[in-house]
Design an enzyme around this catalytic site. Structure first.
Site, PDB file in Angstrom:
ATOM      1  N   LYS A 295      10.328   3.621  15.074  1.00  8.06           N
ATOM      2  CA  LYS A 295       9.712   2.509  15.815  1.00  8.06           C
ATOM      3  C   LYS A 295      10.632   2.128  16.964  1.00  8.06           C
ATOM      4  O   LYS A 295      11.842   2.355  16.896  1.00  8.06           O
ATOM      5  CB  LYS A 295       9.560   1.302  14.888  1.00  8.06           C
ATOM      6  N   ARG A 369       0.479   4.752   3.474  1.00  9.77           N
ATOM      7  CA  ARG A 369      -0.572   5.531   2.811  1.00  9.77           C
ATOM      8  C   ARG A 369       0.036   6.706   2.039  1.00  9.77           C
ATOM      9  O   ARG A 369      -0.508   7.142   1.034  1.00  9.77           O
ATOM     10  CB  ARG A 369      -1.606   5.984   3.847  1.00  9.77           C
TER      11      ARG A 369
HETATM   12  N1  BES Z   1       4.340  -1.166   8.264  1.00 11.05           N
HETATM   13  C1  BES Z   1       3.602  -0.684   9.367  1.00 11.05           C
HETATM   14  C2  BES Z   1       2.413  -1.565   9.709  1.00 11.05           C
HETATM   15  C3  BES Z   1       2.697  -2.967  10.173  1.00 11.05           C
HETATM   16  C4  BES Z   1       2.643  -3.288  11.501  1.00 11.05           C
HETATM   17  C5  BES Z   1       2.923  -3.981   9.266  1.00 11.05           C
HETATM   18  C6  BES Z   1       2.854  -4.573  11.919  1.00 11.05           C
HETATM   19  C7  BES Z   1       3.134  -5.266   9.679  1.00 11.05           C
HETATM   20  C8  BES Z   1       3.095  -5.568  11.005  1.00 11.05           C
HETATM   21  C9  BES Z   1       3.071   0.708   9.055  1.00 11.05           C
HETATM   22  O1  BES Z   1       3.850   1.491   8.231  1.00 11.05           O
HETATM   23  C10 BES Z   1       2.900   1.444  10.330  1.00 11.05           C
HETATM   24  O2  BES Z   1       3.888   1.751  10.933  1.00 11.05           O
HETATM   25  N2  BES Z   1       1.665   1.718  10.698  1.00 11.05           N
HETATM   26  C11 BES Z   1       1.328   2.436  11.863  1.00 11.05           C
HETATM   27  C12 BES Z   1       0.337   3.504  11.477  1.00 11.05           C
HETATM   28  C13 BES Z   1       0.190   4.630  12.478  1.00 11.05           C
HETATM   29  C14 BES Z   1       1.481   5.408  12.633  1.00 11.05           C
HETATM   30  C15 BES Z   1      -0.932   5.550  12.007  1.00 11.05           C
HETATM   31  C16 BES Z   1       0.719   1.464  12.862  1.00 11.05           C
HETATM   32  O3  BES Z   1       0.037   0.525  12.464  1.00 11.05           O
HETATM   33  O4  BES Z   1       0.955   1.648  14.061  1.00 11.05           O
HETATM   34 MN    MN Z   2       5.318   2.586   9.248  1.00  9.63          MN
END
Ligand code: BES
Ligand code: MN
Ligand code: ZN
EC number: 3.4.11.1
Length: 518
Positions: A295, A369
């Site tokens: 990230k 997931r």
């Molecule tokens: N933990 C994050 C999602 C999240 C985002 C939680 C903001 C709380 C606040 C999750 O693991 C993630 O990174 N999701 C990605 C999915 C994508 C890579 C398919 C997302 O939402 O961008």
């Molecule tokens: Mn993630």
């Protein structure tokens, strides 16, 4: 030194010492007393919208020679739900907190919000005694007021040094005065205090930084919280056990971290025996850096709360077991830390899960997931549940869609979905049902594996839900809750959820069990 001066000094010393050595969670004592006149000090009263603000309001107004009404009038305060007016020096009262409750009928949720407003005030006050006056005759009103107050006064002070010499804040007594008197205290202790404690357990875990709570530490804190609670069995799978079961989903997420993953199951048997449990399955990423699909730095600290689903699932079982509910439930927490390193999984890797099915990793940041595949498989195989409900901070996409008003609800079963939505409305943790369109299956097709875990634009939250649903057996009632927008409140808290970790899901699941299964 005179005798009384000596006593005063000794008392001060004890108070100071108490402020230093009390555990971080120690707050005000909750006390329950009969409704009646209170002549001074710090009080809180509700104010109904319209011509009749309520008997408690009238009582304080009369005792203050009409000063309360004048103050409220001068501030144009109308008593709308969700508003409050904090008034110092009204008549003989040091402080009167007036909490608007609107013009609707009294409901548990309204009472909890009223209690929560008072609890938040109490948490920041040095007053030795704060009294909440409620004249309504609902038998369990006092219990709901106390429940709200306990949720509202939650604080996390573990890492603050004590302010030596300052008057202790948030100590002393919070008195709930209702016609039910001490009886309300019994209802509270048996029915609601365990739920409040479970919400605090979940909030503590969520608030703790990723450096303080990693998978094994989550397990340790869970064992501690359940110590002494009857009819509970805790099972923990370590890496070797997960390898034997072929749990590539969770192992591939955890393999980049120096702190190994765990699969935790907490089974509570409160039913008549032989009942299939409801399984709550939680995403427990103790820190989500994104892994190799790192990230960007902006706000990455938030990903300490990426284990909120696991905290909620485990907390729900703690609440239900704590109040000895006559039901069977199990929490399964998929615990891993998602880190980049030389041992981390890569984009493009193909992972084989315990079910035997494979997926291709498009992004190591779609790790929720991935861990949930093995967790829902394990929940179904090990516990033959009557329903599986997974809960996860899964996608940013659900935050875009629903903000912080609703968690996203995805389900293959209309009855289960309706029960969850009703429970959410009653508990104040609301759900908005989202679609599971069959076309999401096409978005998840991989050229080399059974599925892929992302890499598509479009309905991000729904595609994530569909991926998890692919590990649910035919005919199994299942719901997926995406709580990415609900697990943490930035600055604006709610009466029963101060800013920070919400513990979202504990009250919802407790309410589901009360209304649909007891
Ligand atoms: N933990 C994050 C999602 C999240 C985002 C939680 C903001 C709380 C606040 C999750 O693991 C993630 O990174 N999701 C990605 C999915 C994508 C890579 C398919 C997302 O939402 O961008
Ligand atoms: Mn993630
Ligand atoms: Zn995540």
């Amino acid at each position: 030194m005179t005798r009384s001066a000596f006593h005063a000094r000794a008392l001060l010393a004890v108070l100071l010492l108490a402020a230093v050595v009390l555990p971080a969670w120690a707050g005000r004592n909750l006390a329950f007393e009969p409704y009646g006149a209170v002549a001074g000090g710090t009080v809180a009263v509700a104010m109904r919208e319209g011509d009749a603000p309520g008997a408690a309001f009238d009582q304080v107004d009369a005792a203050s020679g009409g000063a309360l009404r004048r103050a409220v009038g001068a501030m144009d305060f109308e008593g709308k739900a969700g508003t409050q007016l904090d008034l110092p020096g009204i008549g003989a009262y040091d402080r009167v907190l007036v909490v608007g409750i609107g013009d609707g009928a009294a409901s548990p949720r309204m009472l909890e919000d009223l209690g929560g407003a008072v609890g938040q005030m109490a948490a920041g006050s040095t007053a030795p005694r704060i009294e909440l006056l409620w004249d309504g005759d609902q038998s369990d009103a006092g219990a709901h007021l106390a429940f709200g107050a306990e949720l509202g006064r939650y604080r996390f002070d573990r890492y603050r040094s004590a302010d030596a010499g300052k008057a202790p804040v948030g100590r002393g007594e919070l008195v709930i005065r209702t016609p039910a008197g001490a009886r309300a205290g019994e209802v509270y202790a048996a029915q609601w205090a365990p739920v409040a404690a479970a919400v605090a357990f979940a909030r503590d875990l969520v608030t703790e930084p990723g450096g303080a709570v990693w998978p094994e530490e989550f397990v340790a804190r869970t064992r501690e919280a359940f110590a002494g609670i009857a009819n509970v069995e805790i099972a923990v799978l370590d890496v070797a056990a997960m390898e034997r079961l072929g749990m590539g989903g969770i192992l591939s997420v955890g393999q980049g971290s120096a702190r190994p993953p765990r699969l935790l199951a907490v089974r509570y048997r409160g039913g008549r025996g032989g009942d299939a449990p409801i399984a709550f399955v939680g995403k427990g990423i103790t820190f989500d850096s994104g892994g190799i699909s790192l990230k960007d730095g902006d706000g990455m600290w938030r990903m300490k709360y990426d284990m909120s689903g696991a905290a909620a699932a485990t907390g729900a079982v703690l609440a239900i077991a704590g109040r000895r509910a006559p039901v069977d439930v199990v929490a399964v927490a998929a615990l891993a830390e998602n880190m980049p390193s030389g041992t981390a999984g890569r984009p493009g890797d193909v992972v084989r899960t315990a079910s035997g099915r494979t997926f291709e990793v498009m992004s190591t940041d779609a790790e929720g997931r991935m861990v949930l595949t093995d967790a829902v498989w394990y929940a179904q195989r090990e516990f033959s549940p009557r329903a599986v409900i997974d809960i996860a901070t899964l996608t940013g996409s659900i935050v875009t869609a629903l903000g912080d008003e609703y968690a996203g609800l995805f389900s293959n079963d209309d009855t289960l979905a309706a029960q969850l939505q009703a429970a959410g409305a009653a508990a104040g943790e609301e759900l908005w049902r989202m679609p599971l369109h069959p076309s999401y299956a096409e978005d998840l097709e991989s050229p080399i594996a059974d599925l892929r875990n992302g890499g598509v634009r479009g309905a991000g939250a729904g595609i994530g839900a569909h991926f998890i649903g692919s590990w649910i057996e035919d005919g199994m009632p299942w719901a997926h809750l995406d709580i990415a927008g609900m697990a943490w409140r930035e600055s604006e808290g709610l009466p029963t959820s101060p800013a920070g970790a919400t513990g979202f899901g504990v009250r919802l699941f407790d309410r589901l069990v009360r209304d649909a299964h007891e």
